[in-house]
Motif scaffolding. Structure first.
Motif, PDB file in Angstrom:
ATOM      1  N   ILE A  31       0.828  -1.209   0.000  1.00  5.42           N
ATOM      2  CA  ILE A  31       0.000   0.000   0.000  1.00  5.42           C
ATOM      3  C   ILE A  31       0.860   1.256   0.000  1.00  5.42           C
ATOM      4  O   ILE A  31       1.958   1.271   0.540  1.00  5.42           O
ATOM      5  CB  ILE A  31      -0.976   0.038   1.193  1.00  5.42           C
ATOM      6  CG1 ILE A  31      -0.241   0.167   2.534  1.00  5.42           C
ATOM      7  CG2 ILE A  31      -1.878  -1.192   1.195  1.00  5.42           C
ATOM      8  CD1 ILE A  31      -1.153   0.453   3.712  1.00  5.42           C
ATOM      9  N   GLY A  32       0.335   2.262  -0.646  1.00  5.10           N
ATOM     10  CA  GLY A  32       0.923   3.594  -0.599  1.00  5.10           C
ATOM     11  C   GLY A  32       0.031   4.460   0.267  1.00  5.10           C
ATOM     12  O   GLY A  32      -1.191   4.387   0.164  1.00  5.10           O
ATOM     13  N   ILE A  33       0.631   5.240   1.143  1.00  2.66           N
ATOM     14  CA  ILE A  33      -0.173   6.076   2.032  1.00  2.66           C
ATOM     15  C   ILE A  33       0.120   7.562   1.827  1.00  2.66           C
ATOM     16  O   ILE A  33       1.186   7.942   1.366  1.00  2.66           O
ATOM     17  CB  ILE A  33       0.021   5.694   3.516  1.00  2.66           C
ATOM     18  CG1 ILE A  33       1.462   5.924   3.972  1.00  2.66           C
ATOM     19  CG2 ILE A  33      -0.402   4.262   3.763  1.00  2.66           C
ATOM     20  CD1 ILE A  33       1.647   5.785   5.471  1.00  2.66           C
ATOM     21  N   ASP A  34      -0.866   8.362   2.184  1.00  2.10           N
ATOM     22  CA  ASP A  34      -0.769   9.818   2.096  1.00  2.10           C
ATOM     23  C   ASP A  34      -1.205  10.377   3.446  1.00  2.10           C
ATOM     24  O   ASP A  34      -2.386  10.326   3.791  1.00  2.10           O
ATOM     25  CB  ASP A  34      -1.675  10.327   0.978  1.00  2.10           C
ATOM     26  CG  ASP A  34      -1.845  11.835   0.977  1.00  2.10           C
ATOM     27  OD1 ASP A  34      -1.049  12.537   1.636  1.00  2.10           O
ATOM     28  OD2 ASP A  34      -2.780  12.315   0.321  1.00  2.10           O
ATOM     29  N   SER A  35      -0.267  10.887   4.230  1.00  2.00           N
ATOM     30  CA  SER A  35      -0.617  11.483   5.524  1.00  2.00           C
ATOM     31  C   SER A  35      -0.713  13.003   5.429  1.00  2.00           C
ATOM     32  O   SER A  35      -1.286  13.646   6.311  1.00  2.00           O
ATOM     33  CB  SER A  35       0.395  11.079   6.594  1.00  2.00           C
ATOM     34  OG  SER A  35       1.699  11.422   6.197  1.00  2.00           O
ATOM     35  N   GLY A  83      -7.119  18.532   8.905  1.00  4.38           N
ATOM     36  CA  GLY A  83      -7.346  18.591  10.340  1.00  4.38           C
ATOM     37  C   GLY A  83      -7.417  17.236  11.008  1.00  4.38           C
ATOM     38  O   GLY A  83      -7.881  17.116  12.132  1.00  4.38           O
ATOM     39  N   ALA A  84      -6.966  16.205  10.296  1.00  4.11           N
ATOM     40  CA  ALA A  84      -6.999  14.841  10.838  1.00  4.11           C
ATOM     41  C   ALA A  84      -5.571  14.351  11.060  1.00  4.11           C
ATOM     42  O   ALA A  84      -5.178  13.277  10.609  1.00  4.11           O
ATOM     43  CB  ALA A  84      -7.755  13.910   9.889  1.00  4.11           C
ATOM     44  N   MET A 141      -3.571  10.712  11.129  1.00  2.00           N
ATOM     45  CA  MET A 141      -4.280   9.731  10.303  1.00  2.00           C
ATOM     46  C   MET A 141      -3.661   9.732   8.910  1.00  2.00           C
ATOM     47  O   MET A 141      -2.794  10.550   8.610  1.00  2.00           O
ATOM     48  CB  MET A 141      -5.771  10.056  10.243  1.00  2.00           C
ATOM     49  CG  MET A 141      -6.436  10.038  11.606  1.00  2.00           C
ATOM     50  SD  MET A 141      -8.200  10.373  11.519  1.00  2.00           S
ATOM     51  CE  MET A 141      -8.812   8.742  11.139  1.00  2.00           C
ATOM     52  N   TYR A 142      -4.109   8.801   8.077  1.00  3.06           N
ATOM     53  CA  TYR A 142      -3.612   8.741   6.701  1.00  3.06           C
ATOM     54  C   TYR A 142      -4.684   8.175   5.785  1.00  3.06           C
ATOM     55  O   TYR A 142      -5.666   7.586   6.244  1.00  3.06           O
ATOM     56  CB  TYR A 142      -2.336   7.902   6.610  1.00  3.06           C
ATOM     57  CG  TYR A 142      -2.513   6.452   6.999  1.00  3.06           C
ATOM     58  CD1 TYR A 142      -2.875   5.496   6.058  1.00  3.06           C
ATOM     59  CD2 TYR A 142      -2.292   6.034   8.300  1.00  3.06           C
ATOM     60  CE1 TYR A 142      -3.030   4.170   6.415  1.00  3.06           C
ATOM     61  CE2 TYR A 142      -2.437   4.715   8.668  1.00  3.06           C
ATOM     62  CZ  TYR A 142      -2.810   3.777   7.708  1.00  3.06           C
ATOM     63  OH  TYR A 142      -2.963   2.454   8.073  1.00  3.06           O
ATOM     64  N   GLN A 143      -4.484   8.389   4.509  1.00  6.67           N
ATOM     65  CA  GLN A 143      -5.324   7.789   3.471  1.00  6.67           C
ATOM     66  C   GLN A 143      -4.452   6.805   2.710  1.00  6.67           C
ATOM     67  O   GLN A 143      -3.248   7.015   2.560  1.00  6.67           O
ATOM     68  CB  GLN A 143      -5.848   8.841   2.509  1.00  6.67           C
ATOM     69  CG  GLN A 143      -6.815   9.808   3.143  1.00  6.67           C
ATOM     70  CD  GLN A 143      -7.167  10.933   2.203  1.00  6.67           C
ATOM     71  OE1 GLN A 143      -6.331  11.778   1.922  1.00  6.67           O
ATOM     72  NE2 GLN A 143      -8.399  10.942   1.729  1.00  6.67           N
ATOM     73  N   VAL A 144      -5.074   5.749   2.214  1.00  9.35           N
ATOM     74  CA  VAL A 144      -4.370   4.797   1.362  1.00  9.35           C
ATOM     75  C   VAL A 144      -4.704   5.178  -0.070  1.00  9.35           C
ATOM     76  O   VAL A 144      -5.866   5.229  -0.455  1.00  9.35           O
ATOM     77  CB  VAL A 144      -4.795   3.352   1.683  1.00  9.35           C
ATOM     78  CG1 VAL A 144      -4.155   2.373   0.709  1.00  9.35           C
ATOM     79  CG2 VAL A 144      -4.407   2.996   3.114  1.00  9.35           C
ATOM     80  N   PHE A 156      -7.614   6.625   7.967  1.00 13.84           N
ATOM     81  CA  PHE A 156      -7.363   5.517   8.891  1.00 13.84           C
ATOM     82  C   PHE A 156      -6.419   5.974   9.987  1.00 13.84           C
ATOM     83  O   PHE A 156      -5.506   6.755   9.750  1.00 13.84           O
ATOM     84  CB  PHE A 156      -6.740   4.329   8.143  1.00 13.84           C
ATOM     85  CG  PHE A 156      -7.621   3.813   7.043  1.00 13.84           C
ATOM     86  CD1 PHE A 156      -8.674   2.960   7.332  1.00 13.84           C
ATOM     87  CD2 PHE A 156      -7.411   4.202   5.732  1.00 13.84           C
ATOM     88  CE1 PHE A 156      -9.505   2.499   6.319  1.00 13.84           C
ATOM     89  CE2 PHE A 156      -8.232   3.743   4.718  1.00 13.84           C
ATOM     90  CZ  PHE A 156      -9.282   2.888   5.009  1.00 13.84           C
ATOM     91  N   ARG A 157      -6.638   5.456  11.202  1.00 11.76           N
ATOM     92  CA  ARG A 157      -5.792   5.779  12.348  1.00 11.76           C
ATOM     93  C   ARG A 157      -4.531   4.926  12.387  1.00 11.76           C
ATOM     94  O   ARG A 157      -3.492   5.382  12.828  1.00 11.76           O
ATOM     95  CB  ARG A 157      -6.553   5.565  13.655  1.00 11.76           C
ATOM     96  CG  ARG A 157      -7.542   6.637  13.974  1.00 11.76           C
ATOM     97  CD  ARG A 157      -8.170   6.454  15.339  1.00 11.76           C
ATOM     98  NE  ARG A 157      -9.456   5.789  15.364  1.00 11.76           N
ATOM     99  CZ  ARG A 157     -10.553   6.207  14.767  1.00 11.76           C
ATOM    100  NH1 ARG A 157     -10.519   7.282  14.031  1.00 11.76           N
ATOM    101  NH2 ARG A 157     -11.677   5.565  14.883  1.00 11.76           N
ATOM    102  N   ASP A 158      -4.679   3.658  11.972  1.00  6.93           N
ATOM    103  CA  ASP A 158      -3.541   2.745  12.058  1.00  6.93           C
ATOM    104  C   ASP A 158      -3.721   1.576  11.094  1.00  6.93           C
ATOM    105  O   ASP A 158      -4.753   1.451  10.436  1.00  6.93           O
ATOM    106  CB  ASP A 158      -3.339   2.237  13.490  1.00  6.93           C
ATOM    107  CG  ASP A 158      -4.583   1.576  14.072  1.00  6.93           C
ATOM    108  OD1 ASP A 158      -5.323   0.894  13.337  1.00  6.93           O
ATOM    109  OD2 ASP A 158      -4.806   1.735  15.290  1.00  6.93           O
TER     110      ASP A 158
END
Length: 71
Positions: free
Chosen positions: A6-10, A17-18, A21-24, A45-47
């Motif tokens: 997965i690639g994530i974007d924090s 304002g989150a 957390m991050y988005q995949v 997502f938190r974790d």
């Protein structure tokens, strides 16, 4: 155990304002098939456990059979 990359974007979460957390934004299955279309890339997502639970429901694979690696 199937491994999903997965690639994530924090950064987007931080700007929204989150913080923390991050988005995949990218998901590849164990055969390197792009399955990003199976998720909502706008979800925060938190974790990893929260994402694994979500992914499990989207692809019908038991959560305890999902392994995650990061791109």
């Amino acid at each position: 155990m199937p491994t999903y990359s997965i690639g994530i974007d924090s950064e987007t979460a931080e700007r929204a304002g989150a913080g923390g957390m991050y988005q995949v934004d990218t998901v590849f299955d164990e055969n390197e098939n792009d399955i990003t279309n199976r998720i909502d890339v706008g979800t925060f997502f938190r974790d990893e456990d929260e994402f694994k639970d979500y992914l499990s429901k989207q692809i019908n694979v038991p959560v305890d059979e999902i392994d995650i690696v990061y791109l």
